[in-house]
Enzyme design. Structure first.
Site, PDB file in Angstrom:
ATOM      1  N   GLY A 224      52.335 -18.253   1.169  1.00 50.13           N
ATOM      2  CA  GLY A 224      52.153 -18.710   2.383  1.00 50.13           C
ATOM      3  C   GLY A 224      50.728 -18.192   2.777  1.00 50.13           C
ATOM      4  O   GLY A 224      49.991 -17.931   2.058  1.00 50.13           O
ATOM      5  N   SER A 225      50.633 -18.116   4.002  1.00 53.92           N
ATOM      6  CA  SER A 225      49.111 -17.750   4.535  1.00 53.92           C
ATOM      7  C   SER A 225      48.903 -16.305   4.336  1.00 53.92           C
ATOM      8  O   SER A 225      49.873 -15.281   4.304  1.00 53.92           O
ATOM      9  CB  SER A 225      48.904 -18.142   6.029  1.00 53.92           C
ATOM     10  N   ALA A 227      47.819 -14.143   6.654  1.00 51.02           N
ATOM     11  CA  ALA A 227      48.037 -13.521   7.864  1.00 51.02           C
ATOM     12  C   ALA A 227      49.562 -13.034   7.683  1.00 51.02           C
ATOM     13  O   ALA A 227      49.914 -12.211   7.986  1.00 51.02           O
ATOM     14  CB  ALA A 227      47.944 -14.324   9.039  1.00 51.02           C
ATOM     15  N   THR A 228      50.557 -14.177   7.240  1.00 51.48           N
ATOM     16  CA  THR A 228      51.890 -13.773   7.296  1.00 51.48           C
ATOM     17  C   THR A 228      52.350 -12.774   6.136  1.00 51.48           C
ATOM     18  O   THR A 228      53.080 -11.872   6.093  1.00 51.48           O
ATOM     19  CB  THR A 228      52.815 -15.148   6.897  1.00 51.48           C
ATOM     20  N   GLY A 229      51.376 -13.266   4.884  1.00 47.74           N
ATOM     21  CA  GLY A 229      51.579 -12.289   3.705  1.00 47.74           C
ATOM     22  C   GLY A 229      51.362 -10.734   4.091  1.00 47.74           C
ATOM     23  O   GLY A 229      51.888  -9.968   3.719  1.00 47.74           O
ATOM     24  N   GLU A 246      51.772 -14.793  -2.995  1.00 46.34           N
ATOM     25  CA  GLU A 246      50.806 -15.707  -3.509  1.00 46.34           C
ATOM     26  C   GLU A 246      50.272 -16.390  -2.183  1.00 46.34           C
ATOM     27  O   GLU A 246      50.966 -17.244  -1.482  1.00 46.34           O
ATOM     28  CB  GLU A 246      51.555 -17.016  -4.120  1.00 46.34           C
TER      29      GLU A 246
HETATM   30  N1  LIG Z   1      48.564 -18.656  -3.389  1.00 41.54           N
HETATM   31  C1  LIG Z   1      49.548 -19.715  -3.423  1.00 41.54           C
HETATM   32  O1  LIG Z   1      50.228 -20.011  -4.399  1.00 41.54           O
HETATM   33  C2  LIG Z   1      49.890 -20.644  -2.201  1.00 41.54           C
HETATM   34  C3  LIG Z   1      50.621 -21.644  -2.481  1.00 41.54           C
HETATM   35  C4  LIG Z   1      51.055 -22.670  -1.363  1.00 41.54           C
HETATM   36  C5  LIG Z   1      50.344 -22.026   0.054  1.00 41.54           C
HETATM   37  N2  LIG Z   1      49.645 -20.908  -0.070  1.00 41.54           N
HETATM   38  C6  LIG Z   1      49.191 -20.767   1.339  1.00 41.54           C
HETATM   39  O2  LIG Z   1      50.239 -20.940   2.518  1.00 41.54           O
HETATM   40  C7  LIG Z   1      49.495 -21.312   3.585  1.00 41.54           C
HETATM   41  C8  LIG Z   1      50.084 -22.661   4.202  1.00 41.54           C
HETATM   42  O3  LIG Z   1      51.698 -22.461   4.198  1.00 41.54           O
HETATM   43  P1  LIG Z   1      52.242 -21.999   5.602  1.00 41.54           P
HETATM   44  O4  LIG Z   1      51.412 -22.537   6.654  1.00 41.54           O
HETATM   45  O5  LIG Z   1      53.646 -22.709   5.236  1.00 41.54           O
HETATM   46  O6  LIG Z   1      52.347 -20.716   5.661  1.00 41.54           O
HETATM   47  P2  LIG Z   1      52.996 -19.591   6.586  1.00 41.54           P
HETATM   48  O7  LIG Z   1      52.296 -18.229   6.329  1.00 41.54           O
HETATM   49  O8  LIG Z   1      52.749 -19.955   8.119  1.00 41.54           O
HETATM   50  O9  LIG Z   1      54.721 -19.639   6.338  1.00 41.54           O
HETATM   51  C9  LIG Z   1      55.013 -19.444   5.042  1.00 41.54           C
HETATM   52  C10 LIG Z   1      56.359 -19.153   5.146  1.00 41.54           C
HETATM   53  O10 LIG Z   1      56.537 -17.786   6.022  1.00 41.54           O
HETATM   54  C11 LIG Z   1      57.608 -17.903   7.077  1.00 41.54           C
HETATM   55  N3  LIG Z   1      57.263 -16.888   7.736  1.00 41.54           N
HETATM   56  C12 LIG Z   1      56.828 -17.228   9.192  1.00 41.54           C
HETATM   57  N4  LIG Z   1      56.492 -16.015   9.845  1.00 41.54           N
HETATM   58  C13 LIG Z   1      57.266 -15.047   9.099  1.00 41.54           C
HETATM   59  C14 LIG Z   1      57.021 -13.512   9.027  1.00 41.54           C
HETATM   60  N5  LIG Z   1      56.592 -12.847  10.085  1.00 41.54           N
HETATM   61  N6  LIG Z   1      57.636 -12.948   7.950  1.00 41.54           N
HETATM   62  C15 LIG Z   1      57.975 -13.698   6.969  1.00 41.54           C
HETATM   63  N7  LIG Z   1      57.725 -14.833   6.561  1.00 41.54           N
HETATM   64  C16 LIG Z   1      57.764 -15.707   7.692  1.00 41.54           C
HETATM   65  C17 LIG Z   1      57.467 -19.402   7.193  1.00 41.54           C
HETATM   66  O11 LIG Z   1      58.447 -19.595   7.965  1.00 41.54           O
HETATM   67  C18 LIG Z   1      57.274 -19.966   5.883  1.00 41.54           C
HETATM   68  O12 LIG Z   1      58.561 -20.173   5.428  1.00 41.54           O
HETATM   69  C19 LIG Z   1      48.096 -21.708   3.248  1.00 41.54           C
HETATM   70  O13 LIG Z   1      47.317 -20.391   3.720  1.00 41.54           O
HETATM   71  C20 LIG Z   1      48.062 -21.614   1.733  1.00 41.54           C
HETATM   72  O14 LIG Z   1      46.759 -21.277   1.171  1.00 41.54           O
HETATM   73  C21 LIG Z   1      49.517 -20.172  -0.910  1.00 41.54           C
END
Ligand SMILES: NC(=O)c1ccc[n+]([C@@H]2O[C@H](COP(=O)([O-])OP(=O)(O)OC[C@H]3O[C@@H](n4cnc5c(N)ncnc54)[C@H](O)[C@@H]3O)[C@@H](O)[C@H]2O)c1
Ligand SMILES: O=S(=O)(O)c1ccc(CO)cc1
EC number: 1.1.1.257
Length: 468
Positions: A224-225, A227-229, A246
């Site tokens: 995911g993003s 920021a959340t990571g 990731e």
């Molecule tokens: N590096 C990689 O392999 C890879 C692959 C796909 C997407 N991404 C990245 O993901 C982003 C897009 O995805 P997104 O908008 O779903 O990301 P996101 O970080 O908003 O959400 C990802 C997941 O985290 C969950 N989440 C939300 N708040 C959380 C918290 N406080 N703690 C733990 N989990 C929480 C969400 O419900 C979702 O399931 C982009 O920045 C993209 O570059 C990276």
């Protein structure tokens, strides 16, 4: 209407409330998902913990056979899952869309089934015998994004199962349907509790955050993003969880002066616009040598103009809408800013609903928002350079480090430039082409650890060394 259920300990759990899931192509509600509670998460974690006792004792052959059974399930239900995926994610059935994602999911599952981490003898002599074993960590929490929901679920779940772990998976609230169905299907061939799913709307309930601090979950694999990571990493510290993160990317492509503009146009386009640019390892900035800049722009824009975009259920389309309003608004903001600073080669105006035409803007530079920020959508900035050292410096001038690419007829020269890019993967004359036998992961702020191959599998294990 698809009314989905969580799967907890092998049982279908509707939850006490639900939320709607909409088709980004037309805004229509296409299904509902349970808005799970902390109690649901606790039940899922307890089921996974209970199942771990027997699952972790299975032989290597039994674990491999279970992963092959999962692979067959995915293959048998590929079309059903692809249709659900198109409806909720927006990506087309065809082209590099849902059917392609499901093909990848089956391929990755099969490849993971075939991997193994046998014990390794480190020393065997008169002084002693030393052997290293890889042991499953326990309950793995998987948190997935909305761009490749099924493929990324496979990337998380299969290596966990293959190494003897049990799983609780939580999909994005934007795309929960195919993942919840995927877990139901897995439960047809796996013992109860081995793979569990929970879902939530991230507003009244945020189970991802709860998973990151859960004391029983031993590892989080998060895509995911950034920021959340970072939040996940902070929460994981208190329980010393293993982490694979990731995260986002801002991949640069560098076109060298000897590249053939016409020959590379299609590869450049799909490197940037795969899944409408909603791909972590998509090319998000393109640096082109001044001597061929205009020709590259011309061929790239010409290719972009003939790619059919529309409702993904229509077999003729190969690009769909942006997945959600938040992402659409981000792309619109970045393109509006880029238009003030550069020249639009194609696209540039938001379309109907969540459709945003493939947009390419030249005349930009580092410091412009479309170059510096991860757009994660269908908009590519092109930056002209004259000295390749400047292009390398500009490519590395980013907090991200997921992927990169170099485009040239001289492969050895391109590889020397590739080795100077600060990122986890570099492709020559293509971009983003990941494969199950090659580790994939980011450096710098793009994450921690790798997925795929033996290196990725190891991340679901702890090393134990026995000295005798
Ligand atoms: N590096 C990689 O392999 C890879 C692959 C796909 C997407 N991404 C990245 O993901 C982003 C897009 O995805 P997104 O908008 O779903 O990301 P996101 O970080 O908003 O959400 C990802 C997941 O985290 C969950 N989440 C939300 N708040 C959380 C918290 N406080 N703690 C733990 N989990 C929480 C969400 O419900 C979702 O399931 C982009 O920045 C993209 O570059 C990276
Ligand atoms: O970086 S990811 O978004 O996870 C991703 C998904 C699919 C592909 C297919 O090449 C590449 C990268």
């Amino acid at each position: 209407m698809q009314e989905t259920r969580m799967t907890i300990g092998g049982r279908a759990v509707p939850g006490t409330a639900s939320f709607e899931v909409r088709n980004p192509a037309n805004g229509q509600v296409i299904g509902t998902a349970p808005n799970g509670s902390r109690d649901d998460l606790a039940a899922a974690v307890a089921a996974a913990q209970k199942a771990f006792t027997s699952w972790s004792r299975k032989s290597d052959d039994e674990l491999a056979a279970a992963c092959r059974a999962v692979t067959e399930k995915i293959g048998a239900h590929a079309e059903e899952l692809a249709r659900l995926l198109t409806l909720e994610q927006g990506k087309p059935l065809n082209g590099l869309g849902s059917r392609w994602e499901l093909g990848g999911a089956a391929a990755w599952a099969g490849a993971t089934a075939a991997l193994s981490l046998p014990p390794r003898v480190l020393q065997d002599n008169a002084q002693g015998h030393v052997e290293i074993f890889r042991k499953p960590v326990g309950v793995v929490g998987s948190i997935t994004p909305w761009n490749f929901p099924v493929l990324i679920a496979v990337w998380h779940v299969l290596p966990a199962l293959r190494t003897g772990n049990t799983v609780v998976i939580k999909p994005s609230p934007y795309t929960p349907l195919a993942t919840l169905r995927f877990v139901e299907l897995l439960n047809e061939v796996l013992p109860e509790g081995v793979v569990n799913s929970v879902s939530c709307d991230d507003r009244t309930s945020n189970l991802g955050a709860d998973m990151a601090s859960d004391p029983v979950i031993r590892k989080i694999v998060f895509t995911g993003s950034c920021a959340t990571g970072k939040k996940v990493m902070q929460s994981a510290a208190s329980t010393m969880k293993r982490l694979t993160l990731e995260l986002g990317g801002n991949d640069a492509g560098i076109v060298l002066p000897d590249a053939d503009p016409k020959a590379i146009a299609e590869g450049l386009f799909w490197g940037a616009f795969l899944n409408n640019g909603q791909t972590c390892a998509a090319m998000k900035r393109l640096y082109v040598h001044a001597s061929i800049h205009d020709e590259v722009c011309e061929h790239l824009a010409a290719f972009a103009k003939q790619v059919p975009m529309g409702d993904g259920m229509d077999e003729k389309n190969v690009l769909g809408p942006v997945q959600n309003r938040m992402q659409f608004d981000k792309v619109a903001r970045l393109v509006a800013d880029a238009k003030k600073k550069g020249q639009v080669l194609t696209g540039g105006e938001p379309g109907e609903g969540l459709f945003f035409p493939a947009t390419i803007v030249a005349g930009l530079k580092n410091g412009d928002a479309l170059v510096d920020e991860e757009q994660f959508g269908p908009a590519l900035p092109v930056i002209r350079y004259t000295d390749v050292e400047d292009a390398i410096r500009a490519a590395n001038d980013s907090e991200n480090g997921l992927g990169g690419s170099v485009w040239s007829k001289d492969i050895e020269h391109a590889k020397r430039i590739a080795s100077r890019l600060e990122c986890g993967s570099v492709w020559i004359n293509k971009h983003g082409a990941i494969q199950p036998n090659a580790p994939f992961g980011g450096v710098k702020a793009s994450g921690l650890g790798v997925e795929f191959a033996e290196e990725g599998l190891k991340e679901y294990t702890d090393a134990q060394v026995i000295f005798s």
